[in-house]
Design an enzyme around this catalytic site. Structure first.
Site, PDB file in Angstrom:
ATOM      1  N   HIS A   1     -46.388  49.406 -16.210  1.00 49.87           N
ATOM      2  CA  HIS A   1     -46.964  48.078 -15.956  1.00 49.87           C
ATOM      3  C   HIS A   1     -47.575  48.005 -14.552  1.00 49.87           C
ATOM      4  O   HIS A   1     -48.713  47.574 -14.381  1.00 49.87           O
ATOM      5  CB  HIS A   1     -45.879  46.997 -16.100  1.00 49.87           C
ATOM      6  CG  HIS A   1     -45.431  46.794 -17.514  1.00 49.87           C
ATOM      7  ND1 HIS A   1     -45.401  45.555 -18.106  1.00 49.87           N
ATOM      8  CD2 HIS A   1     -45.005  47.663 -18.454  1.00 49.87           C
ATOM      9  CE1 HIS A   1     -44.967  45.671 -19.348  1.00 49.87           C
ATOM     10  NE2 HIS A   1     -44.709  46.951 -19.582  1.00 49.87           N
TER      11      HIS A   1
ATOM     12  N   ARG B   1     -42.420   0.122 -25.180  1.00 52.66           N
ATOM     13  CA  ARG B   1     -42.247   1.166 -26.194  1.00 52.66           C
ATOM     14  C   ARG B   1     -41.028   0.824 -27.036  1.00 52.66           C
ATOM     15  O   ARG B   1     -39.984   0.449 -26.499  1.00 52.66           O
ATOM     16  CB  ARG B   1     -42.034   2.513 -25.507  1.00 52.66           C
ATOM     17  CG  ARG B   1     -41.757   3.659 -26.494  1.00 52.66           C
ATOM     18  CD  ARG B   1     -41.298   4.896 -25.762  1.00 52.66           C
ATOM     19  NE  ARG B   1     -39.952   4.759 -25.230  1.00 52.66           N
ATOM     20  CZ  ARG B   1     -39.455   5.509 -24.258  1.00 52.66           C
ATOM     21  NH1 ARG B   1     -40.179   6.453 -23.701  1.00 52.66           N
ATOM     22  NH2 ARG B   1     -38.218   5.321 -23.830  1.00 52.66           N
TER      23      ARG B   1
ATOM     24  N   HIS C   1     -35.258   2.396 -19.236  1.00 56.42           N
ATOM     25  CA  HIS C   1     -34.772   2.582 -20.598  1.00 56.42           C
ATOM     26  C   HIS C   1     -33.812   1.435 -20.875  1.00 56.42           C
ATOM     27  O   HIS C   1     -33.036   1.051 -19.989  1.00 56.42           O
ATOM     28  CB  HIS C   1     -34.022   3.915 -20.658  1.00 56.42           C
ATOM     29  CG  HIS C   1     -33.933   4.527 -22.006  1.00 56.42           C
ATOM     30  ND1 HIS C   1     -32.784   5.123 -22.471  1.00 56.42           N
ATOM     31  CD2 HIS C   1     -34.842   4.656 -22.999  1.00 56.42           C
ATOM     32  CE1 HIS C   1     -32.993   5.598 -23.679  1.00 56.42           C
ATOM     33  NE2 HIS C   1     -34.238   5.330 -24.026  1.00 56.42           N
TER      34      HIS C   1
ATOM     35  N   ARG D   1     -34.030  10.014 -16.370  1.00 55.01           N
ATOM     36  CA  ARG D   1     -33.251   9.292 -17.382  1.00 55.01           C
ATOM     37  C   ARG D   1     -32.578  10.299 -18.318  1.00 55.01           C
ATOM     38  O   ARG D   1     -31.384  10.562 -18.218  1.00 55.01           O
ATOM     39  CB  ARG D   1     -34.165   8.306 -18.149  1.00 55.01           C
ATOM     40  CG  ARG D   1     -33.427   7.248 -18.953  1.00 55.01           C
ATOM     41  CD  ARG D   1     -32.886   7.742 -20.278  1.00 55.01           C
ATOM     42  NE  ARG D   1     -33.924   8.125 -21.224  1.00 55.01           N
ATOM     43  CZ  ARG D   1     -33.660   8.685 -22.401  1.00 55.01           C
ATOM     44  NH1 ARG D   1     -32.413   8.938 -22.768  1.00 55.01           N
ATOM     45  NH2 ARG D   1     -34.644   9.034 -23.215  1.00 55.01           N
ATOM     46  N   GLU D   2     -33.356  10.919 -19.205  1.00 55.51           N
ATOM     47  CA  GLU D   2     -32.789  11.935 -20.110  1.00 55.51           C
ATOM     48  C   GLU D   2     -32.157  13.071 -19.290  1.00 55.51           C
ATOM     49  O   GLU D   2     -31.061  13.545 -19.609  1.00 55.51           O
ATOM     50  CB  GLU D   2     -33.888  12.490 -21.022  1.00 55.51           C
ATOM     51  CG  GLU D   2     -33.449  13.609 -21.944  1.00 55.51           C
ATOM     52  CD  GLU D   2     -32.776  13.122 -23.207  1.00 55.51           C
ATOM     53  OE1 GLU D   2     -33.345  12.291 -23.924  1.00 55.51           O
ATOM     54  OE2 GLU D   2     -31.646  13.579 -23.485  1.00 55.51           O
TER      55      GLU D   2
END
Ligand code: HCA
Ligand code: CU
Length: 406
Positions: free
Chosen positions: A297, A132, A70, A10-11
């Protein structure tokens, strides 16, 4: 136990240029379900008929997760959402003063009446529906208006109130301009009215603080946190799924049954179909997230990975690695030679030094060096050009003959 709502479908699909077909949406939802995500927000069916088809398919796929739609705060949109066979419905309607005046042209009372009407309607249609209510732009709305809208929403049948930082406005260290202030105040004030909805948070990343704010909300007692894969979404997006899960697992000792070994496959799938590359330095799933490079490293990590790692890559089902280039030292070359089955060469100091020199030359082109492909080629080139001593060439030819005949 904290719950996770994933809104990649959705988002995430509200990222410019992103489109997921219903088939890909189902595949993404299945991965999210394997990981153990609690709620999958699958789209807004009022946007496009195909989105409704995708939500319906996911809702019927027999997933463990709740599948949600939504919806704007309108009866016709709610009907479209319910037609998809969902068990979670997210209704959004802002009560920020600017939004009410400049966009909706409504007073607060009328807005709250509409919220009550639509939520009451949704509750009547489906008694087991998880509802919601999100007062969009929550954190730029007066807290008393949020409490008024949220309490009416809960009385009308909402189970969850979501605090949306729609514009990425909050910061963890502020007394009132923080998501934790909204979580705590809303919980306390609603409890005084004997209302105990779950509190969700939706943190946008406009200031790069989405994850920090989500953790701030978690500490303040939020019950549900919204995320997307790679943090995609409107503008700068929202909280990144992998980053949140790793922090909750590692820092806060939340130990739900998340299977993080699916993260990499999920991210690759979303990256491929969104055409958004995963940055190599992305925490957890980035190509370099567990790759060591500089000489100091690699030398230390060869003895104990923890000397330059605070996370164990096994949590996502991979092993750490190392890269070759300008920053490399002697140990990296030895490891690389062992990796390609040339342990004998690895013991020859002169050769290792020469290969290191060559690697540094190649590194000037500014691209990663492929150990498996390029290192054998380097060894071969040495011999063909006869720029190294005969001892090395004889090592090479032993291998070469061995390969050819054995
Ligand atoms: C939007 C805005 C939203 C809604 C969040 C929610 C936000 O509709 O795109 O409904 O819970 O950030 O406020 O994503
Ligand atoms: Cu949003």
């Amino acid at each position: 136990m904290i719950q996770i709502l994933d809104s990649t479908l959705r988002e995430g699909e509200q990222t410019p240029g992103v489109y997921f077909s219903p088939e890909i949406k189902l595949a993404i939802a299945q991965f999210l379900d394997h990981i153990g995500i609690d709620i999958i927000e699958a789209g807004n069916p009022a946007v496009d008929r195909e989105i409704a088809v995708a939500i319906t398919r996911i809702a019927n796929a027999g997933l463990k997760a709740k599948i949600g739609a939504h919806s704007r705060c309108r009866i016709d949109d709610v009907n479209k959402a319910l037609d998809c066979g969902i068990n979670f419905l997210g209704i959004f309607f802002s009560v920020s003063q600017k939004r009410l005046q400049q966009d909706y042209n409504l007073c607060l009372e009328a807005a709250i009446a509409r919220i009550a009407e639509v939520i009451t309607y949704a509750r009547k249609q489906q008694s087991d529906l998880l509802i919601r209510y999100t007062p969009e732009d929550t954190v730029r709305s007066p807290i008393e208006d949020i409490i008024a809208a949220a309490s009416v929403a809960v009385q009308a049948g909402a189970n969850i109130i979501s605090i949306a930082d729609t514009t990425g406005y909050t910061t963890p260290f502020h007394e009132t301009r923080s998501i934790s202030y909204y979580v705590k105040t809303l919980k306390t004030e609603l409890a005084k009215l004997n209302l105990h909805p779950k509190i969700e948070v939706h943190c946008h990343n406009d200031r790069g603080l989405a994850l920090a704010n989500a953790l701030d909300a978690y500490k303040a007692g939020a019950d549900i946190i919204d995320v997307t894969v790679m943090g995609i979404g409107e503008r700068a997006g929202i909280v990144d799924l992998a980053e949140l899960l790793i922090n909750l697992t590692d820092m806060f000792a939340e130990k739900p049954a998340w299977d993080l070994t699916y993260l990499k496959k999920l991210y690759d799938l979303v990256s491929e179909h969104s055409h958004i590359p995963i940055p190599p330095h992305h925490p957890i799933v980035g190509k370099n997230a567990f790759t060591h490079y500089a000489g100091v490293h690699v030398k230390a990590v060869a003895k104990n990975e923890e000397l330059y790692q605070s996370l164990n890559p096994e949590i996502i089902g991979i092993k750490s690695s190392f890269a070759l280039g300008m920053q490399s030292g002697y140990t990296a070359i030895q490891l690389a030679l062992k990796q390609i089955g040339r342990s004998e060469i690895a013991e020859n100091q002169a050769v290792v030094s020469k290969i290191l020199h060559e690697i540094k030359e190649i590194a000037r082109r500014g691209n990663p060096i492929d150990i498996e492909k390029e290192l054998p080629a380097i060894i071969e080139r040495f011999c063909l050009n006869q720029i190294i001593n005969s001892e090395i060439c004889s090592i090479y030819s032993v291998f070469h003959v061995h390969e050819v005949h054995g």
